[in-house]
Design a protein around this motif. Structure first.
Motif, mmCIF file in Angstrom:
data_model
loop_
_atom_site.group_PDB
_atom_site.id
_atom_site.type_symbol
_atom_site.label_atom_id
_atom_site.label_comp_id
_atom_site.label_asym_id
_atom_site.label_seq_id
_atom_site.Cartn_x
_atom_site.Cartn_y
_atom_site.Cartn_z
ATOM 1 N N TYR A 2 0.848 -1.186 0.000
ATOM 2 C CA TYR A 2 0.000 0.000 0.000
ATOM 3 C C TYR A 2 0.884 1.236 0.000
ATOM 4 O O TYR A 2 1.901 1.297 0.684
ATOM 5 C CB TYR A 2 -0.923 0.012 1.221
ATOM 6 C CG TYR A 2 -1.776 1.255 1.280
ATOM 7 C CD1 TYR A 2 -2.905 1.357 0.485
ATOM 8 C CD2 TYR A 2 -1.427 2.326 2.080
ATOM 9 C CE1 TYR A 2 -3.681 2.506 0.498
ATOM 10 C CE2 TYR A 2 -2.198 3.475 2.106
ATOM 11 C CZ TYR A 2 -3.330 3.557 1.317
ATOM 12 O OH TYR A 2 -4.084 4.689 1.333
ATOM 13 N N ASN A 6 -2.204 6.668 -2.344
ATOM 14 C CA ASN A 6 -3.533 6.175 -2.697
ATOM 15 C C ASN A 6 -4.618 6.674 -1.741
ATOM 16 O O ASN A 6 -5.794 6.384 -1.941
ATOM 17 C CB ASN A 6 -3.536 4.656 -2.795
ATOM 18 C CG ASN A 6 -2.767 4.196 -4.009
ATOM 19 O OD1 ASN A 6 -2.946 4.729 -5.094
ATOM 20 N ND2 ASN A 6 -1.898 3.230 -3.827
ATOM 21 N N ASN A 57 -12.319 8.375 -2.444
ATOM 22 C CA ASN A 57 -11.813 7.793 -3.685
ATOM 23 C C ASN A 57 -12.507 6.467 -3.993
ATOM 24 O O ASN A 57 -11.893 5.401 -3.985
ATOM 25 C CB ASN A 57 -10.291 7.609 -3.594
ATOM 26 C CG ASN A 57 -9.684 7.190 -4.909
ATOM 27 O OD1 ASN A 57 -10.342 7.183 -5.936
ATOM 28 N ND2 ASN A 57 -8.422 6.834 -4.864
ATOM 29 N N ALA A 83 -11.624 3.080 -8.672
ATOM 30 C CA ALA A 83 -10.888 4.023 -7.833
ATOM 31 C C ALA A 83 -9.657 4.497 -8.587
ATOM 32 O O ALA A 83 -9.131 3.783 -9.444
ATOM 33 C CB ALA A 83 -10.465 3.370 -6.521
ATOM 34 N N THR A 85 -5.838 5.056 -8.587
ATOM 35 C CA THR A 85 -4.686 4.540 -7.858
ATOM 36 C C THR A 85 -3.422 5.201 -8.390
ATOM 37 O O THR A 85 -3.381 5.671 -9.517
ATOM 38 C CB THR A 85 -4.562 3.008 -7.992
ATOM 39 O OG1 THR A 85 -4.411 2.679 -9.372
ATOM 40 C CG2 THR A 85 -5.773 2.302 -7.425
ATOM 41 N N LEU A 87 0.509 4.341 -9.029
ATOM 42 C CA LEU A 87 1.518 3.295 -9.108
ATOM 43 C C LEU A 87 2.892 3.954 -9.156
ATOM 44 O O LEU A 87 3.140 4.816 -10.006
ATOM 45 C CB LEU A 87 1.314 2.442 -10.361
ATOM 46 C CG LEU A 87 -0.014 1.701 -10.452
ATOM 47 C CD1 LEU A 87 -0.108 0.969 -11.776
ATOM 48 C CD2 LEU A 87 -0.164 0.734 -9.302
ATOM 49 N N TYR A 95 4.764 9.035 -9.736
ATOM 50 C CA TYR A 95 3.691 8.060 -9.816
ATOM 51 C C TYR A 95 2.956 8.181 -11.142
ATOM 52 O O TYR A 95 2.937 9.241 -11.752
ATOM 53 C CB TYR A 95 2.659 8.287 -8.694
ATOM 54 C CG TYR A 95 3.219 8.087 -7.318
ATOM 55 C CD1 TYR A 95 3.127 6.854 -6.701
ATOM 56 C CD2 TYR A 95 3.850 9.120 -6.638
ATOM 57 C CE1 TYR A 95 3.631 6.654 -5.435
ATOM 58 C CE2 TYR A 95 4.369 8.934 -5.376
ATOM 59 C CZ TYR A 95 4.261 7.696 -4.773
ATOM 60 O OH TYR A 95 4.771 7.499 -3.526
ATOM 61 N N ARG A 97 -0.888 7.855 -12.552
ATOM 62 C CA ARG A 97 -2.299 7.751 -12.122
ATOM 63 C C ARG A 97 -3.015 6.736 -12.987
ATOM 64 O O ARG A 97 -2.888 6.742 -14.208
ATOM 65 C CB ARG A 97 -3.015 9.096 -12.250
ATOM 66 C CG ARG A 97 -2.650 10.061 -11.194
ATOM 67 C CD ARG A 97 -3.570 11.250 -11.095
ATOM 68 N NE ARG A 97 -4.061 11.754 -12.356
ATOM 69 C CZ ARG A 97 -5.133 12.513 -12.477
ATOM 70 N NH1 ARG A 97 -5.843 12.844 -11.439
ATOM 71 N NH2 ARG A 97 -5.504 12.957 -13.651
ATOM 72 N N GLN A 115 -7.330 -1.875 -15.600
ATOM 73 C CA GLN A 115 -6.661 -0.709 -15.049
ATOM 74 C C GLN A 115 -6.244 0.164 -16.215
ATOM 75 O O GLN A 115 -5.521 -0.279 -17.118
ATOM 76 C CB GLN A 115 -5.453 -1.139 -14.232
ATOM 77 C CG GLN A 115 -4.897 -0.068 -13.366
ATOM 78 C CD GLN A 115 -4.009 -0.643 -12.279
ATOM 79 O OE1 GLN A 115 -3.694 -1.823 -12.260
ATOM 80 N NE2 GLN A 115 -3.597 0.189 -11.353
#
Length: 119
Positions: A2, A6, A57, A83, A85, A87, A95, A97, A115
């Motif tokens: 996690y 997020n 979210n 949602a 996220t 990564l 990151y 999105r 995704q």
């Protein structure tokens, strides 16, 4: 693992724009209406905050398949959750999105998930 990124506070307009991966692309308006393709199948529908006017979210995705020759059933409505996220990009502090989603027909006989990356 996690990632704290997020725990994002969002709005309806957070999902506006085009999100895509190979064979799938959704263009979402500020009001949540969308059109595009999932698994190369034309779809239309909505992506709306599950709790309207909140900053949680969690979104509700609802799409209807539009072509009989696709994996998605023509005329069937698929609903589920989505949602945003984040990564991590390997080797950096940045990151990417994405929108992660899982949807199904009312009879649970067909499921779609994926995704999509913000374009």
């Amino acid at each position: 693992n996690y990632d704290a990124a997020n725990a994002l506070a969002v709005s309806q307009s957070s999902v506006a724009g085009t999100w895509a991966e190979t064979g799938s692309s959704l263009t979402i308006a500020n009001d949540g209406t969308l059109s595009g393709t999932l698994s190369n199948c034309p779809v239309s529908g909505t992506l709306l905050l599950a709790t309207p006017s909140s900053s949680k979210n969690l979104y509700t995705l609802s799409v209807t398949g539009t072509t009989a020759s696709c994996t998605l059933k023509s005329g069937a409505t698929y609903t589920g959750n989505a949602a945003i996220t984040f990564l991590p990009i390997t080797g950096s502090n940045l990151y990417v999105r994405t929108i992660f989603f899982m949807i199904k027909t009312a009879t649970n006989d067909t499921v779609a998930y994926g995704q999509l990356t913000k374009q």
